[in-house]
Motif scaffolding. Sequence first.
Motif, short mmCIF file in Angstrom:
data_model
loop_
_atom_site.label_atom_id
_atom_site.label_comp_id
_atom_site.label_asym_id
_atom_site.label_seq_id
_atom_site.Cartn_x
_atom_site.Cartn_y
_atom_site.Cartn_z
N GLN A 1 15.57 9.91 30.09
CA GLN A 1 14.96 10.88 29.18
C GLN A 1 13.78 11.59 29.84
OE1 GLN A 1 13.53 9.11 25.54
NE2 GLN A 1 13.70 11.02 24.38
N TYR A 2 12.99 10.83 30.59
CA TYR A 2 11.84 11.40 31.30
C TYR A 2 12.30 12.40 32.36
CZ TYR A 2 7.67 11.59 34.28
OH TYR A 2 6.60 12.01 35.04
N TYR A 3 13.30 12.03 33.14
CA TYR A 3 13.81 12.91 34.19
C TYR A 3 14.42 14.18 33.61
CZ TYR A 3 13.14 9.51 37.97
OH TYR A 3 12.60 8.66 38.90
N GLN A 4 15.06 14.07 32.44
CA GLN A 4 15.64 15.25 31.81
C GLN A 4 14.56 16.27 31.46
OE1 GLN A 4 17.86 13.58 28.54
NE2 GLN A 4 19.77 13.44 29.73
N GLU A 5 13.42 15.78 30.97
CA GLU A 5 12.31 16.68 30.65
C GLU A 5 11.77 17.36 31.91
OE1 GLU A 5 9.21 15.63 28.10
OE2 GLU A 5 10.49 14.78 26.52
N LEU A 6 11.72 16.62 33.01
CA LEU A 6 11.21 17.17 34.26
C LEU A 6 12.19 18.19 34.85
CD1 LEU A 6 9.71 13.98 35.94
CD2 LEU A 6 8.48 15.84 34.83
N LYS A 7 13.48 17.90 34.77
CA LYS A 7 14.48 18.83 35.29
C LYS A 7 14.46 20.14 34.51
CE LYS A 7 17.55 15.30 37.20
NZ LYS A 7 18.83 14.56 37.06
N ALA A 8 14.11 20.06 33.23
CA ALA A 8 13.98 21.28 32.43
C ALA A 8 12.83 22.15 32.92
CB ALA A 8 13.77 20.92 30.96
N LEU A 9 11.90 21.52 33.66
CA LEU A 9 10.77 22.25 34.26
C LEU A 9 11.05 22.59 35.72
CD1 LEU A 9 7.83 20.07 32.84
CD2 LEU A 9 8.54 22.34 32.04
N ASN A 10 12.31 22.40 36.16
CA ASN A 10 12.73 22.67 37.54
C ASN A 10 11.99 21.80 38.56
OD1 ASN A 10 14.60 24.76 36.83
ND2 ASN A 10 12.85 26.15 36.55
N ILE A 11 11.78 20.54 38.21
CA ILE A 11 11.12 19.59 39.12
C ILE A 11 12.19 18.66 39.71
CG2 ILE A 11 9.52 17.65 39.24
CD1 ILE A 11 7.88 19.03 37.06
N ASP A 12 12.15 18.50 41.01
CA ASP A 12 13.09 17.66 41.74
C ASP A 12 12.69 16.19 41.56
OD1 ASP A 12 14.85 16.44 43.42
OD2 ASP A 12 14.13 17.40 45.26
N THR A 13 13.42 15.46 40.72
CA THR A 13 13.07 14.08 40.41
C THR A 13 13.42 13.11 41.54
OG1 THR A 13 15.19 13.78 39.28
CG2 THR A 13 13.30 14.45 37.93
N SER A 14 14.17 13.56 42.54
CA SER A 14 14.53 12.69 43.65
C SER A 14 13.33 12.37 44.54
CB SER A 14 15.64 13.33 44.50
OG SER A 14 15.16 14.49 45.17
N LYS A 15 12.25 13.10 44.37
CA LYS A 15 11.06 12.89 45.19
C LYS A 15 10.13 11.81 44.64
CE LYS A 15 11.00 17.51 47.25
NZ LYS A 15 10.19 18.72 47.53
N PHE A 16 10.48 11.23 43.51
CA PHE A 16 9.67 10.13 42.96
C PHE A 16 9.82 8.88 43.82
CE2 PHE A 16 9.45 12.46 38.92
CZ PHE A 16 8.15 12.16 38.53
N GLN A 17 8.72 8.16 43.98
CA GLN A 17 8.72 6.85 44.63
C GLN A 17 8.48 5.80 43.55
OE1 GLN A 17 5.63 7.12 47.56
NE2 GLN A 17 6.94 8.16 49.04
N GLU A 18 9.34 4.78 43.51
CA GLU A 18 9.23 3.77 42.46
C GLU A 18 8.52 2.52 42.96
OE1 GLU A 18 12.00 1.73 38.97
OE2 GLU A 18 12.89 3.03 40.51
N LYS A 19 7.59 2.00 42.16
CA LYS A 19 6.83 0.79 42.48
C LYS A 19 6.95 -0.20 41.32
CE LYS A 19 5.07 2.77 46.22
NZ LYS A 19 5.33 2.31 47.60
N GLU A 20 8.11 -0.81 41.21
CA GLU A 20 8.39 -1.68 40.08
C GLU A 20 7.49 -2.91 40.06
OE1 GLU A 20 12.35 -3.48 37.84
OE2 GLU A 20 12.34 -3.25 40.02
#
Length: 203
Positions: free
Chosen positions: A71-90
């Motif tokens: 859901q978060y990534y969908q909102e970002l993609k609607a803003l034309n943001i490349d979500t593949s550039k996120f780094q995850e720190k679980e």
Amino acid sequence: MRKISIILLFSLFAINALQAQINLEQKTVTVTGSAPLEKTIIKYRVKATLSMDQVYYADTRVENLDQLRKQYYQELKALNIDTSKFQEKEMEYFSLGYQRDGTILYYETDSKELAMKLLKTNLLGVQLQFQVKQNVSPENNKVALNAALENTKAYAMELCKTINTDLGNIHAISSNSNYNDDWTSYYADYQEQLTVNVVYGMN
């Protein structure tokens, strides 16, 4: 002659706090002074904390972390943001003591505009923090160092006048020079100070 120490404290120009100590036995005056150290922002980062703690009871449509992330990534993609550039720190997320599933995502960029764009989402379960990384150039470091040295010298000369002596040569000098900082909150920014400690002789 017994050892006599004189401690004096005052401020110059409201920003340069100076501290000094006169040692009459060793014929030295030790001065600590500072000057503003200008930094330049070289990187922007948005920290997104995704936590099911906040949505477990509030939004029954989101049942797990994967759905929240989607859901978060969908909102970002609607803003034309490349979500593949996120780094995850679980593991960083679980070290903070949250009770339910979650994770921490970082997005680094050279663009302030893009970083601000990342903050435009408003989603339950996603907490955003704006961070910057700053740098002190050699040129700015030199300017601050020279200013701090001028302040300490002027202060030391003034102190020597109070006991009818003249300021001599520098015996020792040290500085807290700091060129690079770790990530910090932009809104908790503060004026960095370069501090120098100088030991002068007295004639």
